[in-house]
Design an enzyme around this catalytic site. Structure first.
Site, mmCIF file in Angstrom:
data_model
loop_
_atom_site.group_PDB
_atom_site.id
_atom_site.type_symbol
_atom_site.label_atom_id
_atom_site.label_comp_id
_atom_site.label_asym_id
_atom_site.label_seq_id
_atom_site.Cartn_x
_atom_site.Cartn_y
_atom_site.Cartn_z
ATOM 1 N N ASN A 71 0.994 -0.855 0.321
ATOM 2 C CA ASN A 71 0.043 0.050 -0.081
ATOM 3 C C ASN A 71 0.717 0.873 0.464
ATOM 4 O OD1 ASN A 71 0.799 -0.702 2.929
ATOM 5 N ND2 ASN A 71 -1.251 0.241 3.359
ATOM 6 N N GLU B 208 5.625 -3.584 12.441
ATOM 7 C CA GLU B 208 4.002 -2.393 12.406
ATOM 8 C C GLU B 208 3.179 -2.779 11.641
ATOM 9 O OE1 GLU B 208 1.583 -0.772 10.870
ATOM 10 O OE2 GLU B 208 3.270 0.608 9.157
ATOM 11 N N CYS C 82 -2.380 1.858 6.591
ATOM 12 C CA CYS C 82 -3.494 0.652 8.400
ATOM 13 C C CYS C 82 -3.944 1.979 9.016
ATOM 14 C CB CYS C 82 -1.433 0.268 8.774
ATOM 15 S SG CYS C 82 -0.026 1.381 8.146
ATOM 16 N N GLU D 266 9.512 3.638 13.955
ATOM 17 C CA GLU D 266 9.954 4.077 12.202
ATOM 18 C C GLU D 266 10.174 5.496 12.458
ATOM 19 O OE1 GLU D 266 9.406 0.340 10.945
ATOM 20 O OE2 GLU D 266 7.903 1.779 10.304
#
Length: 491
Positions: A161, A262, A296, A469
């Site tokens: 994505n 993640e 997400c 991150e």
């Protein structure tokens, strides 16, 4: 599916179809097709690597690590900056690749490339700021020093994505501190990863520091297992579903590797009575419909307080009518491209059917279109036991639950095994502090629907993963802390 043919007009040097291992472009015994999700047409055939190529990549990365880590922080910084500059120069062609292989509108793909490049810019600057520490010793004849050193080879496993940004967010941090990487991009979107590798060569990053192993869905389990179990790999960084993350964690456990995950989200979006309705609607639009709901951190569960509910629904429906246009991502007027494949569209379709069967009302949209296109959909009269409130959607669906009290909204918002992002709109400063602190998520957007930036730590809690991150904290994921005691001193 769209019938009109769409050509991919990008620089030939950026349209790479072989794997990239130890500074060389490598063919595999077979290839797999990369498809335009809007048309179903084949864009390219890419090398279908197996465990042999994956092992070669790990070996190359391990060999290169011992040289790369000896570069000074300033030297690594300079090379990352060159890579950033080249990505910025080729931003439009790289965006075309994103639109072609994952379907997002060109405007969003350009935005992703700006976002993607920002991580290399950020970590090129952070490369010179990896500081150790000196601790006061309890004994007069010794000194205590804390050193930070790169963990080693990192396996980087990324989703479709954000096929560019998810690579640079991980690889930028890894390279900045002296790690080397093996990147396994999603089988749907390998072209973006290969183009980034080509630009890394042009930037002067040495062979073996960056490796890209492409493979089909059929070969992904075996390649993924090798990248997570090989003893030469010291670190795994994965972005993807919670279910896949759990499999990779089990693989990593055998050799006790450092892991960053993640994983999936199921973000609540709460609108309180004190909210500015127009701002809340604008936030809902950008938070939900970016990449057709396939992020997400997309809002999934919309909770609107009873006093503002009707006004919010009316304005949101009008905004959807005025601002959303379905089409191929390369068309300049398109705001909603396809979902990544028909399985994704079927999932959204099933959530809508389940909600309607339990009494939800379709206010806008609700229909599956050709191929993997879905109408942006708004549902009212939604209850918390419906499927769309229980599992992540990853599509253009807004289910709205009406609530009465702050406590009720928080209870619904926190009733999830995942906790990546959450959003709420309020003008009550006391409520803002209460709700922000009580929401069980790793990131909170207060009166803001778009929160991602290189300067802030990205990550979740619960089953949304571990580690962070981006930001100054993201670099620590690739560092080991070593304690050095220097004794026998005459001081």
């Amino acid at each position: 599916m769209l019938q009109r043919p769409y050509s991919l007009d990008v620089s030939a040097q950026l349209l790479r179809t072989q794997a990239f291992i130890d500074g060389r472009w490598v063919s595999a015994a077979s290839t797999f097709p990369v498809l335009d999700p809007a048309t179903g047409e084949e864009i390219a055939k890419v090398s279908d690597c197996g465990t042999k190529e994956a092992q070669d990549a790990v070996n190359a990365a391990y060999k290169a690590f011992h040289l790369w880590k000896s570069h000074t922080g300033k030297e690594r910084s300079t090379l990352l900056r060159k890579w950033f500059d080249l990505i910025s120069q080729h931003k439009e062609d790289l965006a075309k690749l994103i639109t072609a292989e994952c379907g997002k509108p060109m405007k969003e793909s350009i935005g992703e490339m700006t976002y993607s490049a920002s991580f290399l810019e950020w970590f090129s600057e952070e490369a010179r700021r990896v500081y150790g520490d000196i601790v006061t010793s309890p004994a007069k004849d010794r000194k205590i020093l804390l050193l930070k050193q790169p963990v080693g080879v990192a396996s980087i496993i990324t989703p479709w994505n954000f096929p560019s940004a998810m690579i640079t967010r991980k690889v930028g941090a890894a390279l900045a501190v002296g790690c080397t990487v093996v990147v396994k991009p999603a089988e749907d979107t390998p072209l973006s990863a290969l183009a980034l590798a080509e630009l890394s060569v042009q930037a002067g990053i040495p062979p073996g520091v960056i490796n890209v192993v492409t493979c089909s869905r059929a070969k992904t389990p075996a390649v993924g297992e090798l990248l997570c179990t090989d003893p030469l790999v010291a670190k795994i960084s994965f972005t993807g579903s919670t279910a896949t993350g759990k499999i990779l964690l089990r693989h990593a456990a055998g050799t006790v590797k450092r892991v960053s995950m993640e994983l999936g989200g199921h973000a609540p979006f709460i609108v309180f009575d004190s909210a500015d309705v127009d701002k809340a609607v604008a936030g809902a639009m950008v938070s939900k419909f970016r990449n057709a709901g396939q992020t997400c951190v997309c809002s999934n569960r919309f909770l609107v307080q009873s006093g503002i509910h009707d006004a919010f629904m009316e304005k949101l429906a009008k905004a959807m009518d005025a601002e959303l246009k379905i089409g191929h991502g390369s068309e300049p007027t398109t705001t909603q491209g396809p979902l990544i494949n028909t399985r994704a569209a079927e999932k959204v379709e099933s959530q809508i059917a389940d909600a309607v069967a339990q009494g939800a009302v379709i206010v806008r949209g609700g229909k599956r279109l050709e191929g993997s296109f879905m109408q942006p959909t708004l549902l009212s009269n939604v209850s918390t036991d419906m499927l769309c409130m229980q599992e992540e959607t990853f599509g253009p669906l807004i289910p709205v639950v009406k609530f009465n009290t702050e406590q009720e909204a928080l209870a619904i918002a926190n009733a999830s095994p995942v906790g990546l992002a959450g959003y709420f709109y309020s003008s009550d400063i006391s409520q803002i502090w209460r709700v922000a602190e009580q929401m069980e998520v790793g990131m909170v957007g207060v009166n803001e629907g778009l929160i991602s930036t290189a300067e802030a730590p990205f990550g979740g809690i619960k089953q949304s993963g571990m580690g962070r991150e981006g930001s100054k904290y993201g670099i620590d994921e690739y560092l080991e802390l070593k304690y050095m005691c220097l004794g026998g001193l005459s001081l």
